[in-house]
Design a protein around this motif. Sequence first.
Motif, PDB file in Angstrom:
ATOM      1  N   PHE A 207       0.915  -1.108   0.007  1.00 40.92           N
ATOM      2  CA  PHE A 207       0.064  -0.009   0.041  1.00 40.92           C
ATOM      3  C   PHE A 207       0.906   1.140   0.046  1.00 40.92           C
ATOM      4  CE2 PHE A 207      -2.024  -3.537   2.120  1.00 40.92           C
ATOM      5  CZ  PHE A 207      -3.325  -3.452   1.473  1.00 40.92           C
ATOM      6  N   ASP A 208       0.628   2.232  -0.809  1.00 40.41           N
ATOM      7  CA  ASP A 208       1.296   3.349  -1.105  1.00 40.41           C
ATOM      8  C   ASP A 208       0.679   4.497  -0.515  1.00 40.41           C
ATOM      9  OD1 ASP A 208       3.127   1.710  -2.264  1.00 40.41           O
ATOM     10  OD2 ASP A 208       3.400   2.964  -4.319  1.00 40.41           O
ATOM     11  N   ASP A 209       1.432   5.690  -0.528  1.00 42.01           N
ATOM     12  CA  ASP A 209       1.165   7.043  -0.436  1.00 42.01           C
ATOM     13  C   ASP A 209       0.393   7.247   1.281  1.00 42.01           C
ATOM     14  OD1 ASP A 209       1.689   7.583  -2.715  1.00 42.01           O
ATOM     15  OD2 ASP A 209      -0.498   7.744  -3.394  1.00 42.01           O
ATOM     16  N   GLY A 210       0.679   6.495   2.077  1.00 45.75           N
ATOM     17  CA  GLY A 210       0.074   6.867   3.565  1.00 45.75           C
ATOM     18  C   GLY A 210       1.394   7.563   4.493  1.00 45.75           C
ATOM     19  N   PRO A 211       1.285   7.565   5.691  1.00 49.56           N
ATOM     20  CA  PRO A 211      -0.135   7.330   6.373  1.00 49.56           C
ATOM     21  C   PRO A 211      -1.273   8.012   6.234  1.00 49.56           C
ATOM     22  CG  PRO A 211       1.390   8.402   7.887  1.00 49.56           C
ATOM     23  CD  PRO A 211       2.060   8.239   6.608  1.00 49.56           C
ATOM     24  N   TYR A 212      -2.558   7.303   6.146  1.00 57.36           N
ATOM     25  CA  TYR A 212      -3.740   8.074   5.699  1.00 57.36           C
ATOM     26  C   TYR A 212      -4.683   7.500   7.044  1.00 57.36           C
ATOM     27  CZ  TYR A 212      -7.139  10.663   3.287  1.00 57.36           C
ATOM     28  OH  TYR A 212      -7.910  11.743   2.821  1.00 57.36           O
ATOM     29  N   ILE A 213      -5.936   8.056   6.770  1.00 55.75           N
ATOM     30  CA  ILE A 213      -6.772   7.708   7.811  1.00 55.75           C
ATOM     31  C   ILE A 213      -7.392   6.352   7.701  1.00 55.75           C
ATOM     32  CG2 ILE A 213      -7.577  10.125   8.009  1.00 55.75           C
ATOM     33  CD1 ILE A 213      -9.803   9.433   6.060  1.00 55.75           C
ATOM     34  N   TYR A 214      -7.361   5.423   6.644  1.00 54.19           N
ATOM     35  CA  TYR A 214      -7.798   4.277   6.516  1.00 54.19           C
ATOM     36  C   TYR A 214      -6.817   3.300   6.992  1.00 54.19           C
ATOM     37  CZ  TYR A 214     -10.984   6.824   3.532  1.00 54.19           C
ATOM     38  OH  TYR A 214     -11.862   7.948   3.363  1.00 54.19           O
ATOM     39  N   LEU A 215      -5.395   3.671   7.307  1.00 51.68           N
ATOM     40  CA  LEU A 215      -4.368   2.832   7.772  1.00 51.68           C
ATOM     41  C   LEU A 215      -4.728   1.825   8.716  1.00 51.68           C
ATOM     42  CD1 LEU A 215      -1.436   1.805   7.571  1.00 51.68           C
ATOM     43  CD2 LEU A 215      -0.782   3.431   8.830  1.00 51.68           C
ATOM     44  N   ASN A 216      -5.388   1.921  10.006  1.00 48.45           N
ATOM     45  CA  ASN A 216      -5.807   1.273  11.128  1.00 48.45           C
ATOM     46  C   ASN A 216      -6.942   0.424  10.364  1.00 48.45           C
ATOM     47  OD1 ASN A 216      -4.036   3.113  12.339  1.00 48.45           O
ATOM     48  ND2 ASN A 216      -5.188   2.974  14.022  1.00 48.45           N
ATOM     49  N   GLU A 217      -7.698   0.661   9.770  1.00 48.93           N
ATOM     50  CA  GLU A 217      -8.689  -0.158   9.284  1.00 48.93           C
ATOM     51  C   GLU A 217      -8.159  -1.146   8.458  1.00 48.93           C
ATOM     52  OE1 GLU A 217     -13.097   0.197   6.878  1.00 48.93           O
ATOM     53  OE2 GLU A 217     -11.857   2.052   7.641  1.00 48.93           O
ATOM     54  N   ILE A 218      -7.087  -0.939   7.575  1.00 53.69           N
ATOM     55  CA  ILE A 218      -6.479  -1.900   6.708  1.00 53.69           C
ATOM     56  C   ILE A 218      -5.849  -2.811   7.570  1.00 53.69           C
ATOM     57  CG2 ILE A 218      -4.718  -2.275   5.024  1.00 53.69           C
ATOM     58  CD1 ILE A 218      -5.540   0.430   3.760  1.00 53.69           C
ATOM     59  N   VAL A 219      -5.265  -2.362   8.544  1.00 53.04           N
ATOM     60  CA  VAL A 219      -4.265  -3.208   9.313  1.00 53.04           C
ATOM     61  C   VAL A 219      -5.283  -4.276   9.962  1.00 53.04           C
ATOM     62  CG1 VAL A 219      -3.042  -3.469  11.643  1.00 53.04           C
ATOM     63  CG2 VAL A 219      -2.603  -1.861   9.920  1.00 53.04           C
ATOM     64  N   ASP A 220      -6.372  -3.839  10.403  1.00 58.82           N
ATOM     65  CA  ASP A 220      -7.482  -4.619  11.468  1.00 58.82           C
ATOM     66  C   ASP A 220      -7.965  -5.658  10.216  1.00 58.82           C
ATOM     67  OD1 ASP A 220      -7.169  -3.276  13.409  1.00 58.82           O
ATOM     68  OD2 ASP A 220      -8.919  -1.983  13.247  1.00 58.82           O
ATOM     69  N   THR A 221      -8.172  -5.443   8.962  1.00 56.71           N
ATOM     70  CA  THR A 221      -8.680  -6.309   8.001  1.00 56.71           C
ATOM     71  C   THR A 221      -7.705  -7.417   7.695  1.00 56.71           C
ATOM     72  OG1 THR A 221      -9.971  -4.793   7.034  1.00 56.71           O
ATOM     73  CG2 THR A 221      -9.434  -6.660   5.586  1.00 56.71           C
TER      74      THR A 221
END
Length: 257
Positions: free
Chosen positions: A42-56
Motif C-alpha cells: 500500500f502506497d501514499d500513507g499514512p492516511y486515515i484508513y491505515l488502522n482499518e486496513i491493518v485490522d482487516t
Amino acid sequence: MLFNVLTTLVCAAVASASVLKSRQGPQLVTRCTVPNTVALTFDDGPYIYLNEIVDTLDAAGAKGTFFFNGCIYDPANRARIKYAYDHGHQVASHTWAHRDLTSLSWDQIHDEMWRVEQALARITGATPAFMRPPYGNYNNLVLDASRARGQSVVYWDFDSEDSAGASVQRSRQLYDQATSTHPPTILTLNHETYQTTAREVLPYAIQRLKAAGYRLVSLADCVGQSPYQSVVGAGTPDSTPDVVNGPKNTHEDSEEE
C-alpha cells in the motif's frame, strides 16, 4: 619501487572488488521469489484508513507492507505508523515529498530518501530496507542512490488500478483475473488513501487470494529478505520546523500510475 607498485595494484584491485560487491545482490525487486506468496502493498500513507486496513489484514492472518511518504510527524500519523508496525506489518519508504526521483540530482534523491528513513527510525526504531519510488519511476542514479543507502527498489507485477480511478468492480475483476491465472507469486500495488480500497476491494482480494491457496505475507517475506537494515529503540520527532511539519499528504494529486 617494485614493491610499492605491486602494493598499489593490489590495493586498487581490492577497491575495485569492493565496489563491484556493493553493486551486486538484490537491488530491483519486481516480483516475489518465494513460491505461493502474495505481497499486499500500500502506497501514499499514512492516511486515515491505515488502522482499518491493518485490522482487516490481522483478521485474515495476513501481513501487509506500507510505503510511507513524509507526512509522518503529525501525532495522528505517528500513531498510525506505530499501529501498523506494532501489529507486525512491514513499514517502508515511499520518499519524503512524493517527487519524481528521475528528475532530481544525486543529493536531492538522497535527501528524499533520508528524511523518511530518519522519520521511520525515530517512530518505530526500524530503518527500512526497501523503497518504492513515486510513480514507479527510477533510473540508474536512483538505483545507485538506493543501493548506497542499503535499500532495494521495489516495483510490482499487479496493479489494482485504484489510483487510476478504477471502480470497485474493476479492481475486483483484476484480482479475479490474477487468481484465475494463478501465477506462482503476486506483488501487488494498492493505495491506502482510498476508502473503497480499504473497505470494499481489500476484503474481497484477501478472500479470493486465500481461496486460491496463496500465503499473504510481507514484501520482505515474499522475497526472503529482512524488512529492515536495523532495529533499535524508537526515538523522538525532530524539533526542526521544516522536518516536523513536513509536506502535507498529497495523495489527491500525486498518485502512482
